[in-house]
Design an enzyme around this catalytic site. Structure first.
Site, PDB file in Angstrom:
ATOM      1  N   TRP A 103       0.811  -1.225   0.000  1.00 18.48           N
ATOM      2  CA  TRP A 103       0.000   0.000   0.000  1.00 18.48           C
ATOM      3  C   TRP A 103       0.840   1.269   0.000  1.00 18.48           C
ATOM      4  O   TRP A 103       0.509   2.248  -0.668  1.00 18.48           O
ATOM      5  CB  TRP A 103      -1.010  -0.018   1.147  1.00 18.48           C
ATOM      6  CG  TRP A 103      -2.070  -1.045   0.905  1.00 18.48           C
ATOM      7  CD1 TRP A 103      -2.304  -2.182   1.636  1.00 18.48           C
ATOM      8  CD2 TRP A 103      -3.014  -1.068  -0.172  1.00 18.48           C
ATOM      9  NE1 TRP A 103      -3.334  -2.892   1.078  1.00 18.48           N
ATOM     10  CE2 TRP A 103      -3.792  -2.244  -0.023  1.00 18.48           C
ATOM     11  CE3 TRP A 103      -3.289  -0.227  -1.252  1.00 18.48           C
ATOM     12  CZ2 TRP A 103      -4.828  -2.591  -0.901  1.00 18.48           C
ATOM     13  CZ3 TRP A 103      -4.321  -0.566  -2.144  1.00 18.48           C
ATOM     14  CH2 TRP A 103      -5.072  -1.729  -1.955  1.00 18.48           C
ATOM     15  N   ASP A 173      -1.292   6.405   6.452  1.00 13.66           N
ATOM     16  CA  ASP A 173      -2.423   5.574   6.021  1.00 13.66           C
ATOM     17  C   ASP A 173      -2.648   4.531   7.107  1.00 13.66           C
ATOM     18  O   ASP A 173      -1.823   3.647   7.311  1.00 13.66           O
ATOM     19  CB  ASP A 173      -2.067   4.909   4.685  1.00 13.66           C
ATOM     20  CG  ASP A 173      -3.131   3.922   4.209  1.00 13.66           C
ATOM     21  OD1 ASP A 173      -4.141   3.727   4.924  1.00 13.66           O
ATOM     22  OD2 ASP A 173      -2.951   3.349   3.114  1.00 13.66           O
ATOM     23  N   LYS A 197     -11.988  -1.616   6.282  1.00 15.79           N
ATOM     24  CA  LYS A 197     -11.113  -2.573   6.950  1.00 15.79           C
ATOM     25  C   LYS A 197     -11.564  -2.760   8.396  1.00 15.79           C
ATOM     26  O   LYS A 197     -11.950  -3.831   8.797  1.00 15.79           O
ATOM     27  CB  LYS A 197      -9.653  -2.098   6.898  1.00 15.79           C
ATOM     28  CG  LYS A 197      -9.148  -1.817   5.485  1.00 15.79           C
ATOM     29  CD  LYS A 197      -9.029  -3.068   4.641  1.00 15.79           C
ATOM     30  CE  LYS A 197      -8.945  -2.840   3.148  1.00 15.79           C
ATOM     31  NZ  LYS A 197      -7.846  -2.044   2.679  1.00 15.79           N
TER      32      LYS A 197
HETATM   33  C1  LIG Z   1      -7.305  -1.486   1.455  1.00 14.19           C
HETATM   34  C2  LIG Z   1      -6.237  -0.502   1.650  1.00 14.19           C
HETATM   35  C3  LIG Z   1      -6.083   0.591   0.790  1.00 14.19           C
HETATM   36  C4  LIG Z   1      -6.932   0.798  -0.438  1.00 14.19           C
HETATM   37  O1  LIG Z   1      -8.229   1.052  -0.085  1.00 14.19           O
HETATM   38  P1  LIG Z   1      -9.353   1.396  -1.177  1.00 14.19           P
HETATM   39  O2  LIG Z   1     -10.449   1.905  -0.342  1.00 14.19           O
HETATM   40  O3  LIG Z   1      -9.665   0.110  -1.874  1.00 14.19           O
HETATM   41  O4  LIG Z   1      -8.801   2.402  -2.111  1.00 14.19           O
HETATM   42  C5  LIG Z   1      -5.081   1.497   1.068  1.00 14.19           C
HETATM   43  N1  LIG Z   1      -4.281   1.348   2.131  1.00 14.19           N
HETATM   44  C6  LIG Z   1      -4.401   0.306   2.979  1.00 14.19           C
HETATM   45  C7  LIG Z   1      -3.488   0.198   4.146  1.00 14.19           C
HETATM   46  C8  LIG Z   1      -5.386  -0.649   2.768  1.00 14.19           C
HETATM   47  O5  LIG Z   1      -5.511  -1.680   3.602  1.00 14.19           O
END
Ligand SMILES: *Cc1c(COP(=O)(O)O)cnc(C)c1O
Length: 362
Positions: A103, A173, A197
């Protein structure tokens, strides 16, 4: 009705109490005579929902007043572009990235299309099996921010202590570890998470941003919808927000408060993760893929070393009501995501199944 133990990395398990409450309110939200899915985002009911959600989130984390809370769309992936567009001058801006898994790598690549993005640490040479040494980062003098992915969902790595970035702006993130433990908001310029998540349904991104980071005026050449200030000025209601998703997130925030808050969640998450990692470490069949000190509490990748046996495990575990244990398509093997809403009983059931599977496949 039967519910499985769902180990999906995302969209992922939600607290059953939250789903039941939402079901009860589906046809008539608190006397409005309609579902939250049907109501105007300008209605007093929805304003109440979003105000409550923000207030509960602020209380859970302890977000200082000089930070805005935004409910956004476009997924975490949209923020990969919005972050450089808002915080570094398009074209001439510079930012530093720690590439520690899939990511952060994607975020780095997207930033590189828009600004000068410097990779100041990388774990890629070792296939992201441990975090790179961050003790003496060579940060770029004019970098506008330093970017990390605090919990790498695919590779199962977690920053258990934040890298030392001095007085730089840290942007994180937190998609897959958001609200799994206390957050020291003041350490960040911005942190954000895709809700699907650990917090709610897909379609909502929660971003917390230091007010003094938001550019004052319009950013030339950047779409209005990509400027955080647009939603900050309008309480996330510049346009139609992901109403139902925000409503569910709000219920999850209340659920977290009822569980005792983020400190209590951290304790529970540590206990659940220890159960699973201990089982992996005891086993002669299963192996963890990440060095112990960097292991994620949320996403637990492991392998048997034999792809056919991994596939058999995925199939038989699903038949036993333990679903979505297949590793991410980019790394293979197995992965159990054990987010806030996964009860300890679910992890115990998984450990029990792993032990039986090992015995049967000696
Ligand atoms: C799932 C995830 C993303 C991407 O998320 P989307 O909503 O599908 O764009 C980005 N960063 C992390 C850490 C993730 O687990």
């Amino acid at each position: 009705m039967s519910r499985v133990y769902n180990f999906s990395a995302g969209p992922a398990i939600l607290p059953e109490e939250v789903l039941k409450e939402a079901a009860d309110e589906m046809l008539d939200y608190k006397g409005s005579g309609m579902s939250v899915m049907e109501m105007s985002h300008r209605s007093k009911w929805f304003q109440g929902i979003i105000d409550d959600a923000e207030a509960d989130l602020r209380e859970l984390i302890g977000i200082p007043d000089d930070y805005v809370v935004l409910f956004l769309q476009g997924g975490a992936s949209m923020q990969f572009a919005n972050i450089p567009l808002n915080f570094a001058l398009p074209g001439s801006g510079v930012a530093d990235y720690l590439v520690t898994g899939q990511w952060s790598k994607k975020a780095f690549q997207e930033a590189g299309r828009l600004i000068t993005a410097n990779k100041v640490a990388s774990g890629e040479d070792d296939n992201f099996t441990h975090l790179p040494d961050c003790s003496d980062l060579a940060l770029t003098p004019d970098a506008e921010y330093v970017y990390i992915c605090e919990n790498e969902t695919v590779h199962g790595l977690k920053f258990h202590t934040l890298p030392d970035v001095g007085d730089r702006t840290l942007i994180s993130d937190m998609s897959s570890c958001f609200l799994s433990e206390p957050i020291d908001a003041g350490k960040y310029g911005m942190f954000y998470a895709g809700a699907q998540k650990n917090v709610g349904p897909a379609g909502v991104v929660i971003a917390v941003i230091a007010k003094d980071l938001l550019p004052e005026g319009d950013i030339a050449g950047v779409p209005v919808m990509c400027q955080y200030k647009t939603q900050a000025d309008k309480g996330s209601l510049y346009n139609t927000p992901p109403c139902y998703g925000i409503y569910i997130c709000g219920k999850v925030f209340k659920w977290l408060k009822a569980q005792g808050g983020l400190g209590a969640m951290k304790e529970r998450n540590e206990e659940k993760a220890a159960l699973l990692y201990d089982a992996i470490d005891r086993s002669d069949l299963f192996k963890g893929t990440v060095v112990k000190e960097d292991r994620s509490l949320m996403n637990v990748p492991f392998v048997t070393g034999d792809p056919d046996l991994d596939a058999k495990f995925v199939k038989e575990s699903a038949a036993a009501g333990l679903t979505n244990l297949k590793g991410h398509r980019s790394v293979g093997g197995l992965r159990a995501s054990i987010y806030n809403a996964m009860p300890k009983e679910g992890v115990e059931a998984l450990v029990d199944f792993m032990e039986r599977f090992e015995l049967a496949n000696k």
